[in-house]
Motif scaffolding. Structure first.
Motif, short mmCIF file in Angstrom:
data_model
loop_
_atom_site.label_atom_id
_atom_site.label_comp_id
_atom_site.label_asym_id
_atom_site.label_seq_id
_atom_site.Cartn_x
_atom_site.Cartn_y
_atom_site.Cartn_z
N VAL A 311 -7.13 -33.05 -26.37
CA VAL A 311 -8.43 -33.16 -25.49
C VAL A 311 -8.92 -31.76 -25.45
N LEU A 312 -8.27 -30.92 -25.48
CA LEU A 312 -8.90 -29.53 -25.03
C LEU A 312 -9.52 -28.93 -26.23
N PHE A 313 -9.34 -29.26 -27.44
CA PHE A 313 -9.69 -28.69 -28.58
C PHE A 313 -11.49 -28.44 -28.79
N THR A 314 -11.87 -29.43 -27.96
CA THR A 314 -13.37 -29.21 -28.23
C THR A 314 -14.17 -28.41 -27.15
N LYS A 315 -13.34 -27.92 -26.17
CA LYS A 315 -13.58 -27.09 -25.20
C LYS A 315 -13.49 -25.51 -25.55
N ALA A 316 -12.59 -25.41 -26.64
CA ALA A 316 -12.68 -23.90 -26.96
C ALA A 316 -12.35 -23.80 -28.50
N PRO A 317 -13.26 -24.19 -29.41
CA PRO A 317 -13.01 -24.39 -30.69
C PRO A 317 -12.44 -22.89 -31.56
N ASN A 318 -13.29 -21.90 -31.05
CA ASN A 318 -12.86 -20.58 -31.44
C ASN A 318 -11.48 -20.10 -31.26
N ALA A 319 -11.16 -20.49 -30.04
CA ALA A 319 -9.68 -20.06 -29.72
C ALA A 319 -8.78 -20.85 -30.28
N THR A 320 -9.04 -22.29 -30.74
CA THR A 320 -8.32 -23.18 -31.50
C THR A 320 -7.81 -22.52 -32.88
N LEU A 321 -8.85 -22.01 -33.73
CA LEU A 321 -8.73 -21.54 -34.80
C LEU A 321 -7.91 -20.15 -34.80
N ILE A 322 -8.42 -19.34 -33.74
CA ILE A 322 -7.47 -18.02 -33.66
C ILE A 322 -6.25 -18.25 -33.30
N GLY A 323 -5.67 -19.18 -32.67
CA GLY A 323 -4.54 -19.59 -32.31
C GLY A 323 -3.52 -19.97 -33.24
N PHE A 324 -4.32 -20.91 -34.13
CA PHE A 324 -3.68 -21.38 -35.42
C PHE A 324 -3.19 -20.12 -36.12
N LEU A 325 -4.22 -19.35 -36.39
CA LEU A 325 -4.05 -18.10 -37.52
C LEU A 325 -2.77 -17.01 -36.92
N VAL A 326 -3.05 -16.91 -35.84
CA VAL A 326 -2.03 -15.87 -34.98
C VAL A 326 -0.74 -16.27 -34.93
N SER A 327 -0.68 -17.67 -34.58
CA SER A 327 0.89 -18.38 -34.52
C SER A 327 1.43 -18.33 -35.77
N PHE A 328 0.62 -18.85 -36.95
CA PHE A 328 1.12 -18.95 -38.20
C PHE A 328 1.72 -17.51 -38.70
N SER A 329 0.64 -16.65 -38.53
CA SER A 329 1.01 -15.13 -38.91
C SER A 329 2.48 -14.50 -38.39
N VAL A 330 2.68 -15.12 -37.01
CA VAL A 330 3.96 -14.64 -36.45
C VAL A 330 5.13 -15.30 -37.03
N GLU A 331 4.71 -16.59 -37.41
CA GLU A 331 6.00 -17.25 -37.91
C GLU A 331 6.25 -16.77 -39.25
N LEU A 332 5.26 -16.11 -39.97
CA LEU A 332 5.65 -15.60 -41.42
C LEU A 332 6.31 -14.32 -41.16
N ALA A 333 5.95 -13.62 -40.26
CA ALA A 333 6.62 -12.27 -39.78
C ALA A 333 8.25 -12.65 -39.59
N CYS A 334 8.36 -13.82 -38.86
CA CYS A 334 9.81 -14.17 -38.43
C CYS A 334 10.64 -14.42 -39.92
N ILE A 335 9.89 -14.88 -40.98
CA ILE A 335 10.44 -15.19 -42.33
C ILE A 335 11.32 -13.71 -42.75
#
Length: 425
Positions: A311-335
């Motif tokens: 329900v929060l995604f419509t309130k901050a769409p830029n943050a949503t995309l930034i969060g996905f990319l950063v979180s995914f990048s950190v997970e790749l680094a953990c590999i």
């Protein structure tokens, strides 16, 4: 028991029942009851359909990415491990969920924890996880039900309560709160954003050149993000690996598809799925919040519904995309890092990266702006890898090879319960 399991695995039905009861208790007209119940059901179903579309694209991308870069490891997937263990612990988990719901309502009625957790499908996953933890410690049937029900019942009431000081600022009111499986991550991210971020640099106010004005449109930004990820994966993948990913979305018709068409079409499908989920969220919240007031007036006066974090995604769409990319990048680094520190490789769960990473960034942005969003989603990515790696031994007895539980609240709760109850063994 199978009927109950089917019910709780269909959250839209639970939501429709709550909306129906709420409107009945408000003595609404028959027309209003039908409308409110139906729209709540349709709205939540739209979220599920949108989520299914996202899952299909992300599963294909995950397979393509893992094959292209030769990543082999454990996949965090709540749905997969539940499906693999439902015959072993499904009936126990369903009973735990039932008693947890009762405890949640009682706490909402008689304590300050006046929140009712409505994301019941997530609680079902937690019931599976905690049942597995207590089984490997040697606890018998009835202690497992009692301990897990109390633990989860308190979690259902307390987690939205502790997050509410942050979610209230994003939502702008106390009409509803957030119930999700990564509340621990959101709380940590909110505090880290507050301490180390800068609230003045809001992600939604990022200055973008007029040449890139199209990026301000959330649907375009979503499409381009997935397009870039798919394009990079296809560049490094072999043709058979690309065809394998295509088969996941096209079935037997994959042989007729061009790679470029696959990339373009699935990027658009992903954007459509997210748009549908967001539209469902808007429809669902518009109906369930007023209807819930009638439900809570009878069972838990003054209680607040805690709904899914999307329900929060419509309130901050830029943050949503930034969060996905950063979180995914950190997970790749953990590999790259985990083999050197003795931890098993955790293959990024793309759906978890997208939802929890995006949500973590929204909370981090609310307390610490752009920097807060980056920090919060980075921490989320770390938790999505470290916690599943640490809890892997707790679930090995289930025999579900190659998969484990994903979200921070499930894995963190499993570690805490294992430590606490292990003291009595």
């Amino acid at each position: 028991m199978e009927i109950f399991l089917s019910l709780v695995k269909t959250p839209a039905v639970i939501i429709a029942i709550i909306a129906f009861l709420g409107l009945v208790f408000q003595k609404a007209s028959v027309s209003r009851i039908i409308t409110g119940t139906a729209l709540s059901f349709i709205g939540f179903t739209m979220i599920k359909v949108g989520g299914s579309i996202l899952m299909k694209v992300l599963t294909a991308f995950s397979t393509l990415f893992s094959n292209a870069f030769n990543i082999v490891g454990v996949v965090p997937s709540n749905e997969a491990i539940m499906a693999a263990t439902i015959d072993q612990i499904g009936s126990t988990a369903a009973i735990i969920l039932l008693f947890s719901m009762v405890i949640n309502i009682l706490l909402a009625r008689f304590t300050r924890l006046k929140f009712i957790y409505l994301s019941l499908h997530l609680v079902l996953f937690m019931s599976f996880a905690l049942t597995a933890v207590l089984m490997q410690l040697g606890y018998s049937y009835y202690p497992i039900i009692i301990i897990s029900s109390i633990f989860i019942g308190f979690y259902m009431a307390a987690s939205p309560f502790f997050l509410n000081r942050f979610s209230r600022e994003i939502i702008g009111s106390d009409e509803y709160a957030i119930s999700h499986a990564a509340i621990s991550s959101y709380i940590i991210g909110s505090y880290m954003g507050k301490w180390f971020g800068n609230k003045k640099t809001d992600t939604e106010h990022l200055k973008i050149s007029n040449k890139f004005d199209f990026l301000r449109e959330p649907n375009i930004a979503t499409l381009l993000t997935m397009l870039v990820l798919l394009l990079i994966s296809c560049v490094f993948a072999t043709q058979p690996q690309i065809k394998t990913a295509m088969t996941l979305v096209y079935g037997a018709g994959a042989a007729d598809k061009n790679t470029l068409i696959f990339i373009l079409e699935q990027s658009a499908v992903f954007a459509c799925g997210l748009y549908l989920a967001k539209a469902g969220v808007n429809l669902f919240t518009a109906e369930i919040v007023p209807a819930f007031k009638g439900f809570s007036r009878v069972f838990a006066p003054g209680a607040v519904p805690a709904v899914d974090v999307m329900v929060l995604f419509t309130k901050a769409p830029n943050a949503t995309l930034i969060g996905f990319l950063v979180s995914f990048s950190v997970e790749l680094a953990c590999i790259l890092i985990f083999p050197f520190v003795g931890l098993p490789i955790i293959v990024p769960g793309i759906m978890a990266s997208f939802i929890t990473g995006g949500a973590a960034a929204i909370f981090g942005n609310a307390t610490g702006g752009f920097r807060g969003a980056m920090i919060a989603s980075g921490i989320n990515g770390l938790l999505l890898c470290v916690l599943p790696a640490l809890t892997l031994p707790l679930f090995s007895h289930l025999g579900a090879q190659g998969v484990t539980f994903a979200d921070p609240d499930f894995t963190l709760s499993s570690l805490i319960l294992n430590h606490l109850m292990g003291l009595f063994k």
